[in-house]
Design an enzyme around this catalytic site. Structure first.
Site, short mmCIF file in Angstrom:
data_model
loop_
_atom_site.label_atom_id
_atom_site.label_comp_id
_atom_site.label_asym_id
_atom_site.label_seq_id
_atom_site.Cartn_x
_atom_site.Cartn_y
_atom_site.Cartn_z
N ASP A 111 -10.64 -9.17 7.62
CA ASP A 111 -12.04 -9.00 7.25
C ASP A 111 -12.75 -10.35 7.22
OD1 ASP A 111 -11.74 -6.27 7.07
OD2 ASP A 111 -12.72 -6.09 5.13
N ASP B 241 -5.14 -7.27 5.70
CA ASP B 241 -6.38 -6.57 5.37
C ASP B 241 -7.45 -7.60 5.03
OD1 ASP B 241 -8.22 -4.68 4.64
OD2 ASP B 241 -7.10 -3.89 2.93
N LYS C 37 3.76 -15.49 1.45
CA LYS C 37 3.82 -16.34 0.27
C LYS C 37 5.27 -16.44 -0.21
CE LYS C 37 0.68 -16.78 -2.84
NZ LYS C 37 0.09 -18.15 -2.77
N ASP D 129 -2.60 -17.90 1.26
CA ASP D 129 -3.83 -18.42 0.62
C ASP D 129 -4.37 -19.63 1.39
OD1 ASP D 129 -1.51 -19.71 -0.23
OD2 ASP D 129 -2.26 -20.13 -2.24
N TYR E 10 0.82 -1.21 0.00
CA TYR E 10 0.00 0.00 0.00
C TYR E 10 0.86 1.27 0.00
CZ TYR E 10 -3.94 -3.08 1.11
OH TYR E 10 -4.89 -4.07 1.08
MG MG Z 1 -10.45 -3.97 4.90
#
Ligand code: MG
Ligand code: NAI
Length: 371
Positions: free
Chosen positions: A256, A252, A195, A228, A144
């Site tokens: 969630d 992130d 990963k 994953d 980000y």
């Molecule tokens: Mg989020």
């Protein structure tokens, strides 16, 4: 002698002040009952409320208090009333400034499934009932923020977009140490998700985690998991996890996904931590995951549990009051088991209550646990 802890309360806008008023009951309760801790609280404006009075989302004076206190408890900011204020003074600017200046690089999101709410999950009861895990997401680095970050037009007219995933040893080490420190207040088990099969940052991540474990991970059971596969395992069997530590992007997404195991937004607490200061204590900021809920603000309907549980996290992670934090969680669980429900978590044949009644019900359960 009881330790004195300075708490800065920033209730903010919308339902923020309503849910924070319930937390104040808990602070007063511990001030009266505990011989281990004494809370000294200060309250200030943030977000739209600060803009209305001072023309900025947070004042220099409030920032000074944020730097000096032992922990910040935040409600929520924002609302349609401030949609048109200048960009640099928008309510969220208060949050962003605190995060940046205090360098809060570790975001903590617990996922707890109280037995009384297990039916509200989209997963089967036996998969989620009693779930109690913590996701630690690196918050200030990674894809980000990495440079270059751009969209360029190529000679043939096509466009090309680039984001850059960057991590340094120091960034990985400090988030790993947070994971080990916090795992010691819980189940002593950490999964590190990356990963390394396809990403260089994953290779370095794993190396640094292993190295940090050798130096600072005594007594911690460490597992490495591909991000994953971690997503799949979260849905398959979330109770295998205690603490998951991961980067900004994977965190992130994984946080969630984990959040949805616990039902409503009104149930989700969070924390953001910085580096330890000279006194060994970390900068700390606690807030519910939800926003200011303008649609129900001022009606006494908001669920205060996310904010009360955020205070519980402060007890556990800032003040080392693990037994007290466990009691707050148990009190929430018991009030739910008694059938108390705010509108967002209402179920058939349960007792519909408002913000204050829910706060009092949980405090009543806490009183029963403490005597
Ligand atoms: Mg989020
Ligand atoms: P929101 O989280 O405020 O509300 C989403 C929905 O969930 C609404 O229907 C609301 O009534 C409900 N809800 C949220 N918290 C609840 C609670 N404790 N009890 C019962 N119901 C609850 O998100 P939304 O509507 O996207 O944003 C509203 C405002 O909040 C915006 O100005 C947004 O920018 C701000 N916001 C602030 C955040 C913060 O301060 N950290 C985080 C997210 C949004």
């Amino acid at each position: 002698m009881a330790d004195t802890q300075n708490l800065l309360l920033l209730p903010g806008d919308g339902i923020g002040p309503e849910v924070m008023a319930e937390v104040e009951r808990f602070i007063a309760f511990f001030n009266k009952k505990s011989n281990k801790v004494k809370f000294d609280t200060d309250t200030d404006l943030a977000g739209g409320a600060a803009y209305d009075k001072h023309g900025v989302a947070i004042t220099e004076e409030a920032m000074g208090k944020a730097h000096a206190c032992s922990a910040i408890l935040f409600g929520a900011v924002g609302g349609p009333k401030w949609d048109k204020v200048p960009y640099e003074h928008r309510p969220e600017a208060a949050l962003l400034r605190i995060r940046k200046e205090l360098d809060l690089f570790a975001n903590l999101r617990p996922a707890i499934c109280y037995p009384a709410l297990a039916e509200a999950s989209t997963l089967r009861r036996e998969v989620v009932e009693g779930l109690d895990m913590l996701i630690i997401r690196e918050l200030t680095g990674g894809v980000y923020f990495g440079e270059p970050k751009e969209i360029v037009t190529l000679e043939n007219g096509e466009k090309r977009a680039v984001d850059t995933q960057v991590y340094t040893t120091h960034e990985i080490e400090r988030i790993t140490r947070v994971a080990f420190d916090l795992a010691r207040t819980r189940g002593n088990k950490v999964h590190s998700a990356e990963k390394n099969n396809v990403m260089k940052t994953g290779v370095l991540w794993k190396e640094v985690v292993i190295d940090t474990h050798k130096k600072h991970g005594q007594g911690i059971e460490l597992h490495h998991i591909l991000a994953d596969n971690c997503a799949m395992q979260l849905i398959r069997n979330p109770k295998q996890f205690d603490v998951i530590v991961t980067d900004n992007l994977f965190g992130d997404i994984l946080s969630d996904a984990a959040a949805m195991m616990t039902g409503s937004l009104g149930m989700l607490p969070s924390a953001s931590l910085g580096a330890p200061g000279n006194d060994g204590k970390r900068k700390a900021f606690y807030e519910p995951v939800h926003g200011s809920a303008p649609d129900i603000a001022g009606q006494g309907k908001a669920n205060p549990i996310a904010t009360i549980a955020s205070f519980g996290m402060a007890l556990r992670y800032s003040f080392g009051l693990v037994a007290e934090a466990d009691m707050v969680d148990k009190a929430i669980s018991n009030a739910l088991a008694q059938g108390y429900r705010t509108g967002d978590i209402m179920q058939p044949n349960m007792r519909s209550v408002g913000t204050t009644e829910m706060g009092k019900a949980i405090l009543g359960e806490l009183e029963r646990l403490v005597v």
